[in-house]
Design an enzyme around this catalytic site. Sequence first.
Site, mmCIF file in Angstrom:
data_model
loop_
_atom_site.group_PDB
_atom_site.id
_atom_site.type_symbol
_atom_site.label_atom_id
_atom_site.label_comp_id
_atom_site.label_asym_id
_atom_site.label_seq_id
_atom_site.Cartn_x
_atom_site.Cartn_y
_atom_site.Cartn_z
ATOM 1 N NE ARG A 163 23.308 34.889 39.491
ATOM 2 C CZ ARG A 163 23.904 34.891 38.305
ATOM 3 N NH1 ARG A 163 25.121 35.408 38.192
ATOM 4 N NH2 ARG A 163 23.307 34.372 37.250
ATOM 5 C CE LYS A 191 22.979 31.069 39.878
ATOM 6 N NZ LYS A 191 21.606 30.618 39.578
ATOM 7 C CG HIS A 261 17.579 38.020 43.454
ATOM 8 N ND1 HIS A 261 18.912 37.710 43.312
ATOM 9 C CD2 HIS A 261 16.934 37.334 42.479
ATOM 10 C CE1 HIS A 261 19.073 36.860 42.312
ATOM 11 N NE2 HIS A 261 17.892 36.626 41.779
ATOM 12 N NE ARG A 264 20.539 38.239 38.926
ATOM 13 C CZ ARG A 264 21.545 38.186 38.057
ATOM 14 N NH1 ARG A 264 22.479 39.114 38.076
ATOM 15 N NH2 ARG A 264 21.619 37.199 37.174
ATOM 16 C CG HIS A 287 20.298 35.277 32.981
ATOM 17 N ND1 HIS A 287 19.197 36.087 32.804
ATOM 18 C CD2 HIS A 287 20.417 35.115 34.328
ATOM 19 C CE1 HIS A 287 18.675 36.386 33.970
ATOM 20 N NE2 HIS A 287 19.395 35.811 34.916
ATOM 21 C CE1 TYR A 296 14.526 40.182 36.241
ATOM 22 C CE2 TYR A 296 15.685 38.696 34.770
ATOM 23 C CZ TYR A 296 15.467 39.200 36.031
ATOM 24 O OH TYR A 296 16.188 38.714 37.084
#
Length: 316
Positions: A163, A191, A261, A264, A287, A296
């Site tokens: 990211r 995150k 992005h 990514r 994730h 995806y």
Amino acid sequence: MTRSDGAAVQIRGYLDHLAVEQGASAHTLAAYRRDLEKYRLYLAESGVGDLGAVTESHVEEFRARLATADPDAGRRALAPSSVARALAAVRGLHRFATRDGVTRVDAAAAVTPPRPPRRLPKALPVDRIIAVIEAAGGTEVDTDPARLRDRAMLELLYATGARAAELVGLDVDDLDGLDLPGGGTVILRGKGGKERVVPVGRPACDAVGAYLVRARPALAVRGGPALFLNARGGRITRQSLWNVVSVSAERAAVGPDVSPHSFRHSFATHLLDGGADIRVVQELLGHASVTTTQVYTLVTVDTLREVWAECHPRAR
């Protein structure tokens, strides 16, 4: 504490909880602060100054207000994704208040966010990704520190699927084994501060190595651990990274909508097209759930159709 300022104090307490105990990023905290300030103002207009007086109807009305335009008040309707984000902040606030005994009932528990339309990620073909990277410069004969840095950033974006915030947050010590024949690794902090180790291929290792030797010393005017530096010696920002991607994409005549992005999305899509297991891609992307990664797999349907048309005896 009076009832008129109770909600404001409770919101501050929740934001402190997110920052200290949950390790929320500055970006997440800023977004939650904006959304909860809108909620506080709405409650004040409704004559509610304390979370204990909030009912499910108040939360439902707030959700409806966000999704509805009011030209007289100068208010635009928010997109479903923005409404969902704001409602997530409100639901988290009420859940926190109930758990801590501030309120007896969670008024937002039954209020569900709108379901945003499912949009496929925009992945670029491999040749276009390479064109954008090469448009940044940073060749073997390049002496411009900024071009060497930009090339290294783009190579690392595509090599790792990082990211934007993860890339600009890298420190020099997060890299390892750049000089190994098979490539090295990088520690990315996602995150919630969760770390993951991602392999880095030879092209990205070479670009980052060239930047570290030939460019970073000229930019590091005031020291510090940051890997990618701006002209003043400070850590490069996400906005600067976006600008590097946009300018390089424009030079390569790839298109106006290329962003960090996009790299990514392309990273994930190209791995799946190449036969990577979705669980591996999930780990590489950081994730928490494989459900997030599954979007995806929809991008690769065109590739599957092409292979089927080429190989199946009854395709024509």
